[in-house]
Design an enzyme around this catalytic site. Structure first.
Site, PDB file in Angstrom:
ATOM      1  N   GLN A  43       4.783  -4.874  -6.585  1.00  0.00           N
ATOM      2  CA  GLN A  43       3.723  -4.790  -5.577  1.00  0.00           C
ATOM      3  C   GLN A  43       4.383  -4.967  -4.210  1.00  0.00           C
ATOM      4  O   GLN A  43       4.502  -6.071  -3.693  1.00  0.00           O
ATOM      5  CB  GLN A  43       2.660  -5.845  -5.839  1.00  0.00           C
TER       6      GLN A  43
ATOM      7  N   ALA B  86      -8.931  -6.152  -4.804  1.00  0.00           N
ATOM      8  CA  ALA B  86      -7.725  -5.734  -5.520  1.00  0.00           C
ATOM      9  C   ALA B  86      -6.799  -4.902  -4.633  1.00  0.00           C
ATOM     10  O   ALA B  86      -7.108  -4.589  -3.484  1.00  0.00           O
ATOM     11  CB  ALA B  86      -8.123  -4.952  -6.768  1.00  0.00           C
ATOM     12  N   HIS B  87      -5.665  -4.523  -5.214  1.00  0.00           N
ATOM     13  CA  HIS B  87      -4.633  -3.825  -4.439  1.00  0.00           C
ATOM     14  C   HIS B  87      -5.103  -2.454  -3.942  1.00  0.00           C
ATOM     15  O   HIS B  87      -5.826  -1.739  -4.617  1.00  0.00           O
ATOM     16  CB  HIS B  87      -3.323  -3.691  -5.225  1.00  0.00           C
ATOM     17  N   ASN B  88      -4.695  -2.146  -2.716  1.00  0.00           N
ATOM     18  CA  ASN B  88      -4.946  -0.853  -2.071  1.00  0.00           C
ATOM     19  C   ASN B  88      -6.415  -0.569  -1.778  1.00  0.00           C
ATOM     20  O   ASN B  88      -6.789   0.568  -1.479  1.00  0.00           O
ATOM     21  CB  ASN B  88      -4.359   0.302  -2.892  1.00  0.00           C
TER      22      ASN B  88
ATOM     23  N   SER C 240      -7.846   0.431  -5.228  1.00  0.00           N
ATOM     24  CA  SER C 240      -7.941   1.720  -4.539  1.00  0.00           C
ATOM     25  C   SER C 240      -9.366   2.175  -4.261  1.00  0.00           C
ATOM     26  O   SER C 240      -9.580   3.325  -3.878  1.00  0.00           O
ATOM     27  CB  SER C 240      -7.192   2.823  -5.310  1.00  0.00           C
TER      28      SER C 240
END
Length: 354
Positions: free
Chosen positions: A205, A246-248, A266
């Site tokens: 990450q 969460a990520h992105n 995302s």
């Protein structure tokens, strides 16, 4: 905490651009809710659901809508938005505390970190190599600013906040106790032929979190760093306690995300989106500008700009209301179906017998 300085009601009315009806020289000593307020206190009434409390309040003055009728024994201040006016006046009575600038004994600041002379770094806080802390920012005990991270001016990091390496926090941001900015995103690739058998292989990450100006993040909320690129929290957005980003993920400006909501990787939230408590948003979809999602809803598909949805899976709110109303009738409907079925079976037997 010192008692607030009393203020004249006409001064407060002028401050919020309101129309005063009543005693201009009335001294206001504090603010309170309609039911709890007493003599000398100011309250607000902006929702008809609280009419009984308004009629019974012991407050000396009340902020009301512009079409409100006068009330005996209570001074009124007519404004377009009583709740907002109440918030602004509350800032007069409860200003942000001030802190002595400087790095306190017991703080750990790396020699290659840059801390503005007007910033406050309390004992037990940590600022790592290459990190920057802006003017008038305050780091409470236990706050951690990782290597190469940046904290904007006038930002507050309450106890045990973590801002991981290279993440960016804008100006006038409030991070409440124990929130985490920049933990690893939940990214794994399944490898059926690992050294010790099948495994979930961790995807590095390597991205960051970027929090824009005037954001507030609640206690124990987590905002994961991007796999590659950025996880973004837009200007002026407010995240409640126990929220998971969460990520992105991209959260647009002025969005509101309530407690225990989660946004998967995302996903994109537009400007002014509202997620009520315990909402779940799946990854790789878009919730449009000014859309609203009702409590405990599960959002599995794109939501159009301005749409209001509820339920799991989320559907247009009016449709969800009809479905919810129908749930209470299912038992009676089943009884009717069984009764009709028996009648049909009885008729069929008669016809066969005839």
């Amino acid at each position: 905490m010192h008692a607030p300085t009393p203020r004249r009601l006409d001064e407060l009315a002028t401050y919020v651009g309101g129309e005063l009806i009543g005693d201009a020289g009335l001294l206001i000593t504090g603010l309170n809710g309609l039911a709890e307020a007493g003599p000398g206190e100011l309250s607000f009434y902006g929702n008809p659901r609280y009419r009984r409390q308004f009629e019974a309040t012991r407050a000396s003055a009340v902020l009301v809508m512009q079409d409100a009728e006068p009330r005996d024994g209570v001074s009124l201040v007519r404004v377009s938005n009583p709740h907002l006016a109440f918030a602004k006046i509350s800032c007069l009575f409860h200003p942000r505390p001030t802190y002595v600038a400087g790095v306190r004994p017991g703080a750990h600041v790396h020699p290659e970190a840059r801390v503005h002379p007007e910033a406050t770094v309390m004992a037990g806080a940590t600022v790592e190599k290459g990190a920057t802390v802006g003017a008038r920012a305050v780091l409470f005990p236990g706050a951690f600013v990782g290597e190469g991270a940046s904290i904007g001016e006038d930002s507050l990091l309450y106890p045990n906040v973590t801002v991981r390496e290279h993440c960016q926090v804008g100006a006038r941001v409030t991070l409440h106790a124990s929130c985490v900015v920049g933990a690893d995103g939940f990214g794994f690739a399944f490898n059926p032929e690992g050294e010790s058998g099948p495994e979930h292989f961790k995807v590095p990450q390597s991205g960051i979190v970027r929090i824009e100006d005037d954001v507030e993040v609640g206690a124990c909320t987590t905002i994961d760093r991007a796999t590659i690129g950025e996880t973004v929290i837009g200007r002026g957005s407010k995240l409640d306690n126990l929220v998971q980003i969460a990520h992105n993920v991209k959260v647009g400006p002025l969005s509101l995300i309530c407690a225990q909501a989660g946004v998967s990787g995302s996903a994109e939230l537009g400007m002014g989106v509202v997620l009520a408590g315990q909402v779940g948003v799946v990854g790789h979809i878009r919730v449009g500008d000014m859309a609203k999602v009702g409590a405990q809803s599960g959002v599995a598909h794109d939501v159009a700009d301005g749409q209001v949805v509820s339920g799991s899976p989320a559907v247009p709110h009016r449709e969800w209301l009809r479905m919810s109303a129908a749930l209470g009738q299912i038992s009676d409907l089943l009884k009717e179906v069984r009764t009709l079925r028996r009648r049909v079976e009885t008729l069929e037997k008669k016809e066969k017998g005839g």
